[in-house]
Design an enzyme around this catalytic site. Structure first.
Site, PDB file in Angstrom:
ATOM      1  N   ASN A   6       0.869  -1.185   0.000  1.00  0.00           N
ATOM      2  CA  ASN A   6       0.000   0.000   0.000  1.00  0.00           C
ATOM      3  C   ASN A   6       0.902   1.231   0.000  1.00  0.00           C
ATOM      4  O   ASN A   6       1.518   1.547   1.013  1.00  0.00           O
ATOM      5  CB  ASN A   6      -0.893  -0.023   1.252  1.00  0.00           C
ATOM      6  CG  ASN A   6      -1.677   1.272   1.425  1.00  0.00           C
ATOM      7  OD1 ASN A   6      -1.769   2.090   0.503  1.00  0.00           O
ATOM      8  ND2 ASN A   6      -2.249   1.465   2.600  1.00  0.00           N
ATOM      9  N   LYS A   8       0.018   4.239  -0.174  1.00  0.00           N
ATOM     10  CA  LYS A   8      -0.654   5.413   0.410  1.00  0.00           C
ATOM     11  C   LYS A   8      -0.466   6.613  -0.536  1.00  0.00           C
ATOM     12  O   LYS A   8      -0.431   6.414  -1.740  1.00  0.00           O
ATOM     13  CB  LYS A   8      -0.118   5.677   1.818  1.00  0.00           C
ATOM     14  CG  LYS A   8      -0.152   4.409   2.687  1.00  0.00           C
ATOM     15  CD  LYS A   8       0.104   4.661   4.138  1.00  0.00           C
ATOM     16  CE  LYS A   8       0.000   3.355   4.905  1.00  0.00           C
ATOM     17  NZ  LYS A   8       0.145   3.487   6.343  1.00  0.00           N
ATOM     18  N   HIS A  92      -9.469   1.341   5.277  1.00  0.00           N
ATOM     19  CA  HIS A  92      -8.162   1.545   5.916  1.00  0.00           C
ATOM     20  C   HIS A  92      -8.330   2.530   7.075  1.00  0.00           C
ATOM     21  O   HIS A  92      -9.116   3.473   6.983  1.00  0.00           O
ATOM     22  CB  HIS A  92      -7.154   2.077   4.895  1.00  0.00           C
ATOM     23  CG  HIS A  92      -5.753   2.045   5.420  1.00  0.00           C
ATOM     24  ND1 HIS A  92      -5.281   2.975   6.311  1.00  0.00           N
ATOM     25  CD2 HIS A  92      -4.736   1.175   5.204  1.00  0.00           C
ATOM     26  CE1 HIS A  92      -4.025   2.670   6.621  1.00  0.00           C
ATOM     27  NE2 HIS A  92      -3.672   1.596   5.956  1.00  0.00           N
ATOM     28  N   GLU A  94      -6.647   4.944   8.035  1.00  0.00           N
ATOM     29  CA  GLU A  94      -6.413   6.353   7.677  1.00  0.00           C
ATOM     30  C   GLU A  94      -7.653   6.972   7.043  1.00  0.00           C
ATOM     31  O   GLU A  94      -7.890   8.169   7.146  1.00  0.00           O
ATOM     32  CB  GLU A  94      -5.182   6.450   6.757  1.00  0.00           C
ATOM     33  CG  GLU A  94      -3.899   6.222   7.550  1.00  0.00           C
ATOM     34  CD  GLU A  94      -2.747   5.662   6.759  1.00  0.00           C
ATOM     35  OE1 GLU A  94      -2.766   5.704   5.519  1.00  0.00           O
ATOM     36  OE2 GLU A  94      -1.795   5.156   7.397  1.00  0.00           O
ATOM     37  N   GLU A 164      -4.898  -4.564  10.932  1.00  0.00           N
ATOM     38  CA  GLU A 164      -3.906  -3.508  11.057  1.00  0.00           C
ATOM     39  C   GLU A 164      -4.149  -2.734  12.357  1.00  0.00           C
ATOM     40  O   GLU A 164      -4.979  -1.811  12.381  1.00  0.00           O
ATOM     41  CB  GLU A 164      -4.010  -2.542   9.876  1.00  0.00           C
ATOM     42  CG  GLU A 164      -3.693  -3.165   8.536  1.00  0.00           C
ATOM     43  CD  GLU A 164      -3.148  -2.128   7.552  1.00  0.00           C
ATOM     44  OE1 GLU A 164      -2.023  -2.312   7.082  1.00  0.00           O
ATOM     45  OE2 GLU A 164      -3.840  -1.140   7.274  1.00  0.00           O
ATOM     46  N   GLY A 170       2.816   2.732  10.835  1.00  0.00           N
ATOM     47  CA  GLY A 170       3.764   3.841  10.716  1.00  0.00           C
ATOM     48  C   GLY A 170       4.526   4.164  11.989  1.00  0.00           C
ATOM     49  O   GLY A 170       5.239   5.168  12.050  1.00  0.00           O
TER      50      GLY A 170
HETATM   51  P1  13P Z   1       3.266   0.783   7.571  1.00  0.00           P
HETATM   52  O1  13P Z   1       3.771  -0.526   7.035  1.00  0.00           O
HETATM   53  O2  13P Z   1       3.967   1.970   6.991  1.00  0.00           O
HETATM   54  O3  13P Z   1       3.235   0.784   9.074  1.00  0.00           O
HETATM   55  O4  13P Z   1       1.755   0.917   7.078  1.00  0.00           O
HETATM   56  C1  13P Z   1       0.889  -0.135   7.258  1.00  0.00           C
HETATM   57  C2  13P Z   1      -0.360   0.144   6.525  1.00  0.00           C
HETATM   58  O5  13P Z   1      -1.137   0.993   6.920  1.00  0.00           O
HETATM   59  C3  13P Z   1      -0.610  -0.615   5.300  1.00  0.00           C
HETATM   60  O6  13P Z   1      -1.914  -0.428   4.852  1.00  0.00           O
END
Ligand code: 13P
Length: 245
Positions: A6, A8, A92, A94, A164, A170
């Protein structure tokens, strides 16, 4: 096993080109591991054209709840399908947090993805407050049941679930294999009898150093990789860990 990257809201045409060039030059197929990449919408065609004919799937990071019409800035499930996408991230954290997507909206998006023949990757997970309060499973069961109640067990189990934990995304601190396995097993129970073969993948600070231990767990069927998927070499190393799990 399934490994999905991903990106993002990261990257550029040049970076996508470098990534794809390196990756296609070094990846020579992987045994028992399906691979997906979800770049920003504007780079999907670039990915799709480069990866066409390979087994690597391209996916979106989000879709609208509607199919078409006066929804400026939105993109529908049908449009992603039209671009050649085979999967899409749904719910997700976010999007749940920054764009106020509640469980009802997430369920509707799941329904749209499934109806458009895109594999929905339903993202679920608790915040650190939830975990500290002991309500991890309550939160996750609400997230899962909202979708199950709308689309039914069959459609839910035909998709992919990504666990997740919000606190791990992150942060550089992934869930321990034991913590993740515990939740994955509970998710499998929530899915019902058809969920036996549903892929439940882990995401949150997954990297080439911690991937192997996580993938060794019984109910961890792969990973959803954020930051580490921006580096072709790291991403490939994570795929290799999945091959040997
Ligand atoms: P990170 O691997 O950067 O922690 O992100 C995970 C994520 O949100 C994947 O969708």
């Amino acid at each position: 096993m399934l490994i999905v990257g991903n990106w993002k809201m990261n990257g550029s045409i040049a970076m996508a080109s470098d990534f794809l060039g390196w990756f296609t030059g070094h990846w020579h197929g992987s045994r028992g591991v399906d691979i997906g990449l979800c770049p920003p919408l504007v780079y999907i065609s670039q990915f799709e054209q480069t990866l066409r004919g390979s087994t690597i799937k391209v996916g979106g990071q989000n879709i609208a709840t509607e199919l078409e019409g006066p929804f400026t800035g939105e993109v529908s499930s049908r449009m992603l399908k039209d671009l050649g996408c085979q999967m899409v991230l749904i719910g997700h954290s976010e999007r749940r947090v920054n764009f106020r997507e509640n469980n009802d909206i997430v369920a509707e998006k799941y329904r749209r993805a499934y109806a458009a023949d895109l594999t929905p990757i339903l993202c679920v997970g608790e915040t650190s407050d939830h975990r500290n309060a002991g309500s991890t499973l309550d939160v996750i069961s609400e997230q899962i049941y909202a979708v199950k109640n709308l689309v039914g067990e069959h459609a839910l189990c035909a998709g992919v679930i990504a666990y997740e934990p919000v606190w791990a995304i992150g942060s550089g601190v992934a869930a321990s294999p034991k913590q993740a396995q515990e939740v994955h097993l509970s998710i499998r129970d929530l899915l019902g009898p058809r969920g036996k073969h549903t892929q439940i993948i882990y995401g949150g600070s997954l990297n080439r150093d911690n991937a192997k231990a996580l993938f060794t767990e019984q109910d961890i069927d792969g990973g959803l990789v954020g930051g580490a998927s921006l580096h072709a070499e790291h991403f490939l190393e994570i795929i290799r860990q999945a091959e040997f799990a």
